[in-house]
Design a protein around this motif. Structure first.
Motif, PDB file in Angstrom:
ATOM      1  N   LYS A   1      -7.154  -8.198   6.740  1.00 32.06           N
ATOM      2  CA  LYS A   1      -5.958  -7.683   6.064  1.00 32.06           C
ATOM      3  C   LYS A   1      -6.116  -6.181   5.880  1.00 32.06           C
ATOM      4  O   LYS A   1      -7.195  -5.711   5.532  1.00 32.06           O
ATOM      5  N   LEU A   2      -5.044  -5.454   6.091  1.00 30.54           N
ATOM      6  CA  LEU A   2      -5.089  -3.991   6.007  1.00 30.54           C
ATOM      7  C   LEU A   2      -5.750  -3.454   4.732  1.00 30.54           C
ATOM      8  O   LEU A   2      -6.615  -2.589   4.809  1.00 30.54           O
ATOM      9  N   PRO A   3      -5.360  -3.949   3.560  1.00 30.19           N
ATOM     10  CA  PRO A   3      -5.982  -3.386   2.353  1.00 30.19           C
ATOM     11  C   PRO A   3      -7.499  -3.592   2.339  1.00 30.19           C
ATOM     12  O   PRO A   3      -8.227  -2.793   1.747  1.00 30.19           O
TER      13      PRO A   3
ATOM     14  N   LYS B   1     -14.426   0.446   2.974  1.00 32.90           N
ATOM     15  CA  LYS B   1     -15.006   1.791   2.989  1.00 32.90           C
ATOM     16  C   LYS B   1     -15.879   2.026   1.768  1.00 32.90           C
ATOM     17  O   LYS B   1     -16.773   2.868   1.792  1.00 32.90           O
TER      18      LYS B   1
ATOM     19  N   VAL C   1      -2.057 -14.636   8.034  1.00 35.11           N
ATOM     20  CA  VAL C   1      -2.174 -13.521   7.090  1.00 35.11           C
ATOM     21  C   VAL C   1      -0.801 -12.869   7.011  1.00 35.11           C
ATOM     22  O   VAL C   1      -0.251 -12.465   8.031  1.00 35.11           O
TER      23      VAL C   1
ATOM     24  N   TYR D   1      -2.425  -3.272  14.099  1.00 32.93           N
ATOM     25  CA  TYR D   1      -1.390  -3.713  13.153  1.00 32.93           C
ATOM     26  C   TYR D   1      -0.039  -3.240  13.650  1.00 32.93           C
ATOM     27  O   TYR D   1       0.153  -2.066  13.915  1.00 32.93           O
TER      28      TYR D   1
ATOM     29  N   MET E   1       0.868  -1.177   0.000  1.00 37.70           N
ATOM     30  CA  MET E   1       0.000   0.000   0.000  1.00 37.70           C
ATOM     31  C   MET E   1       0.906   1.229   0.000  1.00 37.70           C
ATOM     32  O   MET E   1       1.961   1.207   0.635  1.00 37.70           O
TER      33      MET E   1
ATOM     34  N   ILE F   1      -9.474  -3.241   4.813  1.00 37.79           N
ATOM     35  CA  ILE F   1     -10.111  -2.155   5.564  1.00 37.79           C
ATOM     36  C   ILE F   1     -10.410  -1.012   4.613  1.00 37.79           C
ATOM     37  O   ILE F   1     -11.476  -0.384   4.682  1.00 37.79           O
ATOM     38  N   MET F   2      -9.472  -0.743   3.712  1.00 37.39           N
ATOM     39  CA  MET F   2      -9.684   0.333   2.747  1.00 37.39           C
ATOM     40  C   MET F   2     -10.799  -0.041   1.785  1.00 37.39           C
ATOM     41  O   MET F   2     -11.664   0.767   1.477  1.00 37.39           O
ATOM     42  N   LYS F   3     -10.798  -1.302   1.336  1.00 36.61           N
ATOM     43  CA  LYS F   3     -11.846  -1.736   0.392  1.00 36.61           C
ATOM     44  C   LYS F   3     -13.215  -1.663   1.046  1.00 36.61           C
ATOM     45  O   LYS F   3     -14.223  -1.371   0.399  1.00 36.61           O
TER      46      LYS F   3
END
Lengths: 532, 248
Positions: B187-189, B195, A166, A132, A7, B191-193
């Motif tokens: 998974k972090l990405p 939204k 993950v 995280y 990211m 969280i963005m999705k």
């Protein structure tokens, strides 16, 4: 092995404390289009941070001019300051040192305030990611900091992936702002890697322990701020207590001990509990109940120990750099100011941002001149309490204009073999009865089935040199009883109860052989401090 | 098959809760709130069904004020396709919740409804059962395993005597127990999705006008403190103490 997912952001802020959040908020205020994220290892912003805390409000007024319309949930104006010298059975009021005069300041819960700041940051569209852990640095080909790598989750004790595995993603940005607080693990690595501390004195620290109590009606005087020195510490050990009276019949109390203590048998947690049994304190606390407790290392080195705060691709702010003002015992206002300064520096550069120039800016700012003014006070206590106080009075009167600068020495090198001090401590009945009981109130939680996050780099030292020289001080300086020497069929060995860890970093600091390396456990693990 | 998962925003299981000194309730000021763990397991099960191809859409629903959107977004980040907030500032008792959920079920027409067996704040263990009864459909509670077979499901339940297997016709209500699965990490990405995924708000009043508050909480108090135990020297001493307390 597939490529890690990536990211991208304009700025990564590691750490959701006052410095990191102030930086993120200011960046968005200056340019709503900038992409900023805040990575926080706690399950929720505020869960890993604790402090007294009495804060100076000017930086908050600058950052959020309307903050008083919707203040953080715990925000009690200081009404009265008291400074006391304790002996075992009595207390004498002393003149309050000017640095501890808190007129105009407010008592807050730093954890609650960070959660409140995070909400303001989210309204400005900062992406905040609690739970995280930024576990490693991501390096570019030419040795610059390219970003961070989030720790893998769902890894078992032996390092193998579980069903829930993950892989941590990589987050890249032109500048990574390290706001991890005192002895941040990434900051520690980077300071070593880029030799950022080659021109300054060794960093020094204290351990701070805190409990939040609810007391019977009528005992709490909201806005009363008390600090004590003296008992139960002997004159070699720097430290003292704080008692801050909040609202709703709650009182925040705590104890700080400098980690430059020499007696390997000293147990900071026990000193805190002894303080609570001083007749004055016992009268205050009897019949009350503990709501919450925790511990965290405090950075004390100040001006002389300030490393270079910039490096290719990253910069250090707040206590990751070491900006706390020890005589005031306040770091939050410095953290906020440094976060804002970093944001302003990055914004001023336009499209291509770099960390370059931040260190000079910081050193020329009121943040560092505040540190310079008080630089000789804490080191004066290396000579003991009385000389320390005399020196402090001198330094206060001369406002830091002394033509000399006292040196700081590494905390891990101060323990003296075979030193044994009779402490005459009392029997205790107030809770918590021991460190395990205290850890319960920190609500710390780690999945047991994960790699141990406290790495012992040379395990042989424990049973050989350390046993002889210092008798395992780790079993005493840890406030959470993580380290235990157990004897079973395999003989005597070090047992690490990693699940108890409250992420205070004291072990990483005080271990005399510097073989304990604290790394991040799985994101979201650790304490769940409430209103601390 | 569309799966509806109902989740509740509760005090996080790690929080050391305290009863307010006046006995009026639990002090939830500034405490961490999370998806009820059993509901998280329900959501995880629905997501696994979609990944296995037995479900094609997972909708996550919660009743509450705007704060519960935080939990709905987490649900979307875990992988749910859509979220619905039943907007109300009242704390819904199980019967009221069941009625609201039923109204939504009649709109959404799911093939399966999943809930946690109970919420960890009030431990009622009633909503799923009441919902099934009002709906007139089968229920299988405390599920440790769910196998979908076309228009029916084999659900293994954890009961006091061991395990019980029910064969139920779909659509039905299943409530989840701890051993059903382990919820995934977000998974972090994602969280963005999340939204960008749809989150619809429907007012409670639009779904039902029933106002069931047949339970009134009288008072809250913490459990009685355990009194200190005493050590006895031998069996005779133990017998003596038991006799003294009238227990022998």
């Amino acid at each position: 092995m597939s490529e890690r997912e990536i990211m991208e952001y304009d700025v990564i802020v590691v750490g959701g404390g006052p410095a990191g959040l102030a930086c993120a908020i200011r960046l968005k205020q200056l340019n709503p289009q900038v992409n900023v994220c805040v990575i926080e290892k706690a399950a929720e912003v505020g869960a890993h941070i604790l402090s007294g805390a009495v804060i100076e409000t000017d930086p908050l007024d600058q950052l959020l001019p309307d903050w008083r319309d919707h203040p953080p949930p715990i925000c009690v104006p200081v009404i009265k300051d008291e400074f006391l010298f304790l002996s075992k059975r009595s207390a004498r009021k002393l003149l309050t040192p000017p640095q501890l005069s808190n007129h105009g300041n407010v008592i807050v819960s730093l954890g609650a305030m960070c959660a409140w700041l995070a909400a303001r940051a989210e309204n400005l569209e900062v992406d905040i990611f609690p739970g995280y852990a930024a576990s490693e640095i991501s390096w570019s080909e030419n040795g610059e900091v390219k970003g961070v790598i989030i720790g893998d989750m769902g890894v078992d004790k032996s390092g193998k992936p579980k069903d829930t595995y993950v892989e941590g993603i990589e987050i890249q940005a032109p500048v990574t702002v390290l706001a991890e607080g005192c002895r941040g693990h990434l900051s520690k690595q980077l300071i070593k890697h880029f030799k950022l501390d080659q021109d300054c004195d060794p960093q020094t620290y204290g351990i701070g322990m805190k409990e939040l109590w609810r007391l019977p009606e009528g005992r709490v005087k909201p806005g009363l701020v008390q600090h004590t020195i003296g008992w139960p510490l002997d004159k070699q050990i720097y430290g003292g207590s704080f008692v801050y009276h909040l609202n709703d019949n709650r009182v925040a109390l705590g104890f700080v001990a400098g980690l430059d203590y020499q007696d390997p048998q000293f147990m900071p947690f026990e000193a805190f509990q002894q303080f609570k049994h001083h007749p004055r304190m016992r009268a205050l606390l009897e019949g009350g109940e503990i709501i919450s407790s925790g511990a965290r290392a405090i950075i004390e080195g100040g001006y002389q120990s300030l490393p270079t705060t910039e490096m290719p691709g990253a910069l250090l702010i707040g206590d990751a750099a070491g900006l706390l003002n020890v005589p005031k015992i306040k770091g939050t206002h410095q953290a906020i100011r440094s976060g804002m300064l970093a944001a302003e520096h990055l914004h001023a550069q336009g499209d291509v941002i770099t960390s370059q120039g931040f260190d000079k800016l910081l050193r020329g700012s009121p943040i560092v001149s505040e540190l310079k003014k008080v630089r000789n006070i804490r080191p004066g206590f290396y000579k003991g309490l009385w000389l320390g106080l005399a020196n402090a009075a001198w330094e206060t009167a001369t406002a830091g204009w002394s033509p000399w600068t006292l040196k700081n020495h590494a905390d891990h090198a101060t323990l003296k073999t075979n030193l044994s001090i009779q402490r005459e401590w009392v029997e205790r009945e107030l809770p918590p009865k021991d460190r395990l009981a205290s850890v319960y109130y920190a609500a710390t939680e780690h999945d047991e089935d994960q790699p141990v996050h406290l790495q012992i780099l040379e395990p042989d030292v424990c049973l050989t040199r350390c046993a002889e020289e210092f008798d395992h001080p780790c079993t005493r300086f840890c406030p959470a009883n993580v380290y235990e020497m157990v004897t079973d069929e395999q003989g005597k060995r070090l047992q690490i109860n990693a699940a108890n860890c409250v992420h205070c970093k004291t072990c990483d600091i005080k271990d005399p052989y510097q073989i304990i390396n604290w790394v991040t456990p799985e994101g979201g693990a650790g304490p769940n401090y409430q209103n601390l | 098959m569309k799966v509806l998962v109902f989740i509740k925003r509760v005090v996080d299981y790690n929080v050391r809760v305290k009863v307010r000194p006046d006995g009026s309730g639990v002090d939830t000021g500034g405490v961490k709130m999370s998806i009820n763990p059993f509901d998280e397991i329900a959501l995880e099960e629905a997501l696994q069904m979609r990944e296995a191809g037995t479900a094609d859409e997972v909708v996550v629903v919660s009743a509450g004020g705007n704060e519960c959107q935080q939990q709905l977004r987490t649900g979307l980040a875990m992988g749910a396709d859509r979220a619905i907030q039943i907007d109300t500032d009242k704390t819904l008792q199980p019967l009221s919740a069941a009625r609201a959920f039923l109204a939504l079920i009649e709109q959404q027409q799911p093939g399966l409804v999943l809930l946690g067996k109970q919420a960890i704040d009030d431990d009622n263990n009633q909503t799923g059962q009441m919902l099934a009864a009002l709906w007139g459909r089968p229920q299988a509670t405390n599920a440790a395993e769910i196998v979908i077979n076309g228009n029916s499901a084999l659900v293994t339940r954890e009961v006091d005597a061991g395990l019980e297997v029910l064969d139920i016709d779909l659509p039905a209500v299943v409530t989840t127990d701890l051993r059903l699965n382990t919820p995934r990490f977000v998974k972090l990405p994602d969280i963005m999705k999340a939204k960008k995924k749809p989150l619809d708000v429907v007012a409670l009043g639009e779904l039902t006008s029933h106002d069931d508050t047949n339970l009134q909480i009288g008072q809250w108090s913490p459990p009685a403190q355990r009194s200190k135990g005493i050590m006895v020297d031998d069996v005779a001493g133990l017998v003596g103490e038991l006799k003294n307390r009238g227990l022998l």
